[in-house]
Write a protein that holds these residues in place. Structure first.
Motif, short mmCIF file in Angstrom:
data_model
loop_
_atom_site.label_atom_id
_atom_site.label_comp_id
_atom_site.label_asym_id
_atom_site.label_seq_id
_atom_site.Cartn_x
_atom_site.Cartn_y
_atom_site.Cartn_z
N PRO A 171 0.28 24.55 21.33
CA PRO A 171 0.56 23.20 20.84
C PRO A 171 1.38 23.25 19.54
O PRO A 171 1.14 24.10 18.68
CB PRO A 171 -0.84 22.62 20.60
CG PRO A 171 -1.74 23.40 21.51
CD PRO A 171 -1.16 24.78 21.55
N GLN A 172 2.33 22.35 19.42
CA GLN A 172 3.24 22.34 18.28
C GLN A 172 2.50 22.30 16.94
O GLN A 172 2.88 23.01 15.99
CB GLN A 172 4.19 21.14 18.39
CG GLN A 172 5.34 21.15 17.39
CD GLN A 172 6.39 22.18 17.73
OE1 GLN A 172 6.64 22.46 18.90
NE2 GLN A 172 7.00 22.76 16.71
N TYR A 173 1.43 21.53 16.86
CA TYR A 173 0.74 21.38 15.57
C TYR A 173 0.12 22.69 15.10
O TYR A 173 -0.04 22.93 13.89
CB TYR A 173 -0.32 20.27 15.66
CG TYR A 173 -1.59 20.65 16.37
CD1 TYR A 173 -2.68 21.17 15.66
CD2 TYR A 173 -1.70 20.51 17.75
CE1 TYR A 173 -3.85 21.52 16.32
CE2 TYR A 173 -2.87 20.86 18.41
CZ TYR A 173 -3.94 21.36 17.70
OH TYR A 173 -5.09 21.73 18.34
N LEU A 174 -0.24 23.58 16.04
CA LEU A 174 -0.87 24.84 15.66
C LEU A 174 0.13 25.81 15.01
O LEU A 174 -0.28 26.75 14.32
CB LEU A 174 -1.50 25.51 16.88
CG LEU A 174 -2.79 24.88 17.41
CD1 LEU A 174 -3.28 25.64 18.63
CD2 LEU A 174 -3.87 24.86 16.33
N MET A 175 1.42 25.59 15.22
CA MET A 175 2.42 26.49 14.65
C MET A 175 2.61 26.28 13.16
O MET A 175 3.24 27.09 12.48
CB MET A 175 3.77 26.29 15.38
CG MET A 175 3.72 26.60 16.85
SD MET A 175 5.33 26.34 17.63
CE MET A 175 4.86 26.30 19.35
N THR A 176 2.07 25.18 12.66
CA THR A 176 2.22 24.89 11.23
C THR A 176 0.88 24.54 10.59
O THR A 176 0.85 24.00 9.48
CB THR A 176 3.20 23.71 11.02
OG1 THR A 176 2.75 22.58 11.77
CG2 THR A 176 4.61 24.08 11.46
N SER A 177 -0.20 24.84 11.29
CA SER A 177 -1.52 24.46 10.76
C SER A 177 -2.10 25.60 9.92
O SER A 177 -1.49 26.06 8.96
CB SER A 177 -2.46 24.09 11.91
OG SER A 177 -2.63 25.20 12.77
#
Length: 503
Positions: A132-138
């Motif tokens: 998921p996209q959000y996990l790449m910057t979390s």
């Protein structure tokens, strides 16, 4: 004939002559313009020239830079990173090993069952997951919790009850981001690339993050190997053929690794291994030499890139950039020489011409180059391109591809020269050709495996540089899924007593 009739006749004659004169003038201008186009193409060919003499200069430069990179940190554009992989799989490994492969917006989980006989991977199952996209910057904890959750589900589907018992299993981890390796199973993340930007993980041990997440879920699994995809390719190649001494990936990006003797790694004096050797990750995309045939298009591409003055070799030979170089050539010829009529706005879009599309144009074998015409119309919105212009564009593709493939070949021979496998005995010794040993280079990547013209040019250049007597001992062997199976094999090689040592 009356005066009126005579006047009309004279007027018609004058008009006809005027029209003829305009048409002649247009043809003359067209011929002159086409002559300039041909000269421009000829100049491109000359600047991109990769004669055998020049390629041998690149070979020497590569070997010298490798030596410098092993001598001291920062001594070369080549990082020459230690992997601490000192034993490669030899075919005697047995058992079930797991692997994780994280290098893009997806990750994979694999189970590899080894049967103890060389060239026999009994079984390997693959499970793919989009991140998921959000996990790449979390946060790192959230990313690894997600990965381990998927790993646990995969294990449960496989009904491997032993994993819940006291018996510990081993896992290999392909992590294709810049890492400073501290052991075969650990390494510190230097920086993220691609679409990842998890700040709290930079400077942390990658394996430790994974190990903590697995322990939290009660998984009795040990991270036995942390590698990049190139090392995985070498491991898989060596598993099938013990004469494999190097691995090269030439796809969207490019890199190489090889087996080096530990006494040649001067920057780590006193380094000891059981085998006397170690795999070195070259990071060869950053190689640079004044002997590389660089054009104005390469210079402009580099200046426009997010990493100017970096990855110079990669920008000349990898799939990320070849189509873009061709687009820039076509754009300039269109703007300055009007080869395709009004310049399409699409032609000005960076990276719109993917290398796979460029390859399709290059390998179009239809009599009228209909595939070239279709791609120009569909991708670049340039309709009704004359056949001679289509032929010109195919030639541009050929020039750019030929240069890339031949430079990649020189890079490979540079590795062989450094370790004395090019027939010369290395960059310092003088062993005779009669001692040339069978030498295998494992190779992966879509440029080599799917682009037949690139492959042909690369193989041809290997033979030209080495000569037929020596090149017959050098085998480029395609491997499949080194980034997936490879880490499991490295984990196996570093989890059991070693039967065979690195040669």
């Amino acid at each position: 004939m009356g005066k009126v009739g005579l006047g009309l006749a004279v007027g018609c004659a004058v008009a006809t002559c005027a029209i003829a004169a305009v048409m002649v003038a247009r043809r003359v201008r067209s011929r002159r313009r086409w002559g300039r186009v041909v000269r421009e193409l000829k100049e491109l060919e000359e600047v991109c020239s990769t004669s055998v003499g020049r390629l041998r200069q690149v070979v020497d430069a590569m070997a010298v830079e490798m030596h410098a990179g092993l001598a001291s940190e920062g001594g070369s554009k080549l990082k020459m990173l230690l992997t601490f992989v000192d034993n490669l799989p030899n075919g005697s490994e047995e058992g079930t090993y797991y692997a994780l492969d994280l290098g893009a917006t997806n990750f994979r989980v694999l189970r590899v069952q080894l049967g103890g006989k060389r060239s026999t991977v009994i079984e390997h199952d693959v499970d793919r997951h989009p991140i998921p996209q959000y996990l790449m910057t979390s946060r790192s904890e959230e990313l690894f919790d997600f990965i381990v959750s998927s790993l646990l589900q995969y294990i449960e589907r496989g009904e491997d009850s032993e994993l819940s018992s006291s018996k510990r299993r081993e896992i290999g981890f392909t992590f294709s981001f810049p890492v400073k390796q501290t052991s075969v199973s650990s390494g510190i993340l230097i920086k993220w690339t691609k679409e990842f930007a998890i700040e709290d993980m930079v400077g942390r041990d990658v394996s430790e993050c994974l190990q903590e997440a697995m322990s939290k879920r009660g998984l009795n699994v040990r991270v036995a190997a942390l590698i990049n995809d190139t090392v995985g390719t070498l491991a898989l190649g060596h598993y099938h053929d013990e004469d494999t001494v190097a691995a090269v990936i030439i796809g969207k990006g490019t890199n190489a690794c090889y087996l080096e003797q530990t006494d040649a790694i001067i920057k780590c004096q006193g380094l000891l291994t059981n085998s006397g050797g170690m795999v070195v990750n070259m990071e060869w995309g950053n190689f640079w030499s004044s002997h590389l045939p660089r054009t104005s298009y390469d210079i402009d591409l580099d200046e426009d890139s997010p990493n100017p003055n970096d990855q110079g070799f990669e920008k000349m030979i990898s799939g990320m950039y070849l189509g873009e170089i061709v687009r820039r050539v076509i754009l300039k010829m269109s703007q300055e020489l009007d080869i395709v009529g009004p310049v399409s706005s699409k032609l000005s879009v960076p990276f719109i011409l993917r290398t796979r599309l460029m390859a399709a144009m290059h390998e179009d074998d239809t009599p009228d180059l209909s595939e070239v015409a279709r791609l120009l119309k569909d991708i670049l919105e340039i309709p009704d391109v004359p056949l001679k212009v289509r032929k010109l564009i195919v030639k541009v593709c050929d020039v750019v591809t030929r240069r890339a493939a031949r430079l990649a070949a020189a890079g490979i021979v540079g590795i062989l020269k450094k370790i004395g496998r090019d027939g010369s005995g290395g960059i310092t010794s003088g062993r005779s050709h009669s001692k040339m040993r069978r030498t295998v280079v494992a190779i992966e990547g879509s440029l080599y495996t799917r682009y037949s013209m690139f492959r042909e040019y690369l193989n041809e250049a290997i033979t030209e540089i080495l000569g037929e007597d020596i090149s017959q001992h050098v085998i480029l062997k395609v491997t499949e899924d080194g980034s997936g199976i490879g880490p499991a094999l490295v984990a196996a090689a570093h989890s059991a007593p070693v039967v065979d040592s690195v040669q």
